[in-house]
Design an enzyme around this catalytic site. Structure first.
Site, short mmCIF file in Angstrom:
data_model
loop_
_atom_site.label_atom_id
_atom_site.label_comp_id
_atom_site.label_asym_id
_atom_site.label_seq_id
_atom_site.Cartn_x
_atom_site.Cartn_y
_atom_site.Cartn_z
N HIS A 262 9.22 18.54 -0.94
CA HIS A 262 9.51 17.72 0.24
C HIS A 262 10.82 16.96 0.07
CE1 HIS A 262 6.16 18.19 2.96
NE2 HIS A 262 5.31 18.10 1.96
N HIS A 420 -15.84 -24.77 27.20
CA HIS A 420 -16.61 -23.58 26.88
C HIS A 420 -18.11 -23.85 27.03
CE1 HIS A 420 -12.92 -21.98 25.16
NE2 HIS A 420 -13.54 -20.85 24.83
#
Length: 431
Positions: A262, A420
């Protein structure tokens, strides 16, 4: 190739040196890439064309000339020799079949209170594919990156690939046609990654960028992550072969060559408890290496990052493999299944003497875009799932709200988030 022995006093230092992939030049690369990204963000097409003219040696090229017409991709595919086209199409079909099996399935279920829960799955809308170009032209990478995106249902696939001096590899063009690439731009480097991530006058921004490249491409992908998704930051390729001595040493040598060719930074290692097998592999390497067309690259890679390692037994070989977390792991043993449960980290595993890593590179079916540099400890091969998003679904019943609200209120108040808590409490039926 160097020889290492796990019983040697200096083994740990030598093994650590083999696995260290930090580059002293990385800081300079990152700084230069940051400049290129900023320039592309500011000037768009003008910056991309300037870098392409300079770095790819294409003086005078216009932006319109950077894009490959779909007809040219189709012509390249149709112009291949019949056997070559058949090989590309067969590989694409196998990759697609494997990717189809990977797709994430939606699911929904109802709990005891009648709440509907689940997830839906949607493909990303636009993917950017980076493919190496010039002398390092890999049509297999085009297939491996684009085919799973197509299987996942990505609406538009934009491929970029550098074309030094204007040369585009016909195999890459043909692979783009086979894989269903929608747009192909002959640009590369950090400038191509930046254009995909931020968009320009002629290039739309994408949702995810995948595909291998050089150190500048890897740095650019790392730096644009968050603006877009990426599959990984790829480093030099690597293979580890665990051998019990029952295989052909010439096959092992060829598998080491296949990885080493490679580039000079590729890593190819073989570990075995059988000293005679290591000797035979070393002899095969010397006997066969000069027959390889890329012998100079192979020698450089094996000299720099290659090793034959003697260990006590296969258990120790697997332990070394898990420390390395190799991109490619070959189990060149008589009974590979007996080792499988012990392997914790690998990008892909190739089992048995007749399963070279090269099959995985091209046509076995699983993807060859794999985690490198020990990142297989926490990441996986590219697949169709990388081009899909999971979206959670929640639909609460009256009974479910009554059960969930007190829990949510308690947790919200514990976090000091009063709105919340109020929002949750308001959903309880007070009638």
């Amino acid at each position: 190739m160097r020889r290492l022995d796990t019983t040697s006093a200096d083994f740990e230092a030598a093994f650590a040196a083999l696995t260290d992939r930090d580059s002293p030049a990385q800081t300079e690369i990152d700084a230069r890439v940051a400049e290129i990204i900023a320039d592309v963000r500011q000037r768009g097409d003008a910056a991309v064309i300037d870098y392409t003219r300079e770095l790819d040696r294409r003086p005078g090229v216009t932006f319109a000339e950077l894009e490959i017409a779909p007809e040219r991709m189709v012509a390249a595919r149709d112009g291949l020799a019949r056997a070559d086209r058949a090989a590309l199409e067969a590989a694409a079909e196998r990759i697609a079949d494997f990717a189809e099996a990977q797709k994430i399935a939606p699911h929904r279920y109802q709990d005891a209170d009648g709440n509907e829960l689940g997830q839906i799955v949607r493909p990303i809308e636009r993917a950017g594919i980076y493919a190496p170009g010039g002398k390092a032209a890999y049509p297999s990478s085009v297939l491996m990156n684009a085919v799973p995106a197509k299987v996942a249902g990505v609406a538009e696939i934009i491929m970029v690939s550098p074309a030094p001096e204007g040369v585009v590899n016909d195999w890459v063009l043909a692979a783009a046609a086979v894989a269903g690439v929608d747009r192909f731009l002959t640009i590369g480097g950090a400038q191509a990654v930046a254009a995909l991530a931020y968009g320009s006058q002629s290039i739309p921004e994408v949702d995810k960028i995948v595909g291998p490249g050089n150190a500048y491409v890897a740095s650019a992908k790392r730096q644009v992550f968050g603006r877009v998704g990426i599959e990984s930051v790829a480093g030099p390729s690597e293979v580890l072969i665990i051998a019990d001595g029952s295989g052909d040493p010439e096959w092992a040598a060829l598998d080491l060559f296949a990885q080493a060719e490679h580039d000079e930074m590729a890593r190819a290692l073989l570990v075995s408890p059988d000293a005679n097998h290591l000797n035979a592999v070393a002899a095969a390497v010397e006997r066969l290496i000069d027959q390889q067309p890329r012998a100079a690259i192979i020698r450089a890679a094996l000299d720099g990052q290659g090793a034959l390692i003697q260990c006590a037994d296969l258990d120790e070989a697997v332990a070394l493999s898990n420390r390395l977390a190799p991109e490619h792991l070959e189990l060149a043993v008589a009974a590979p299944e007996t080792l499988l449960d012990m392997i914790q980290h690998a990008g892909a595993i190739f089992m048995g003497h007749r399963t070279p890593e090269a099959f995985g590179d091209y046509c076995a079916g699983p993807n060859h875009v794999l985690p490198t540099g020990r990142t297989a400890r926490f990441s996986s091969a590219l697949g169709a799932y990388d081009f899909q998003k999971r979206i959670s679904l929640v639909q609460t019943s009256a009974a479910g709200a009554a059960r969930l609200a007190p829990i949510a209120v308690r947790l919200a108040e514990g976090e000091g988030l009063a709105a919340h808590a109020a929002s949750a409490a308001a959903r309880v039926d007070r009638s």
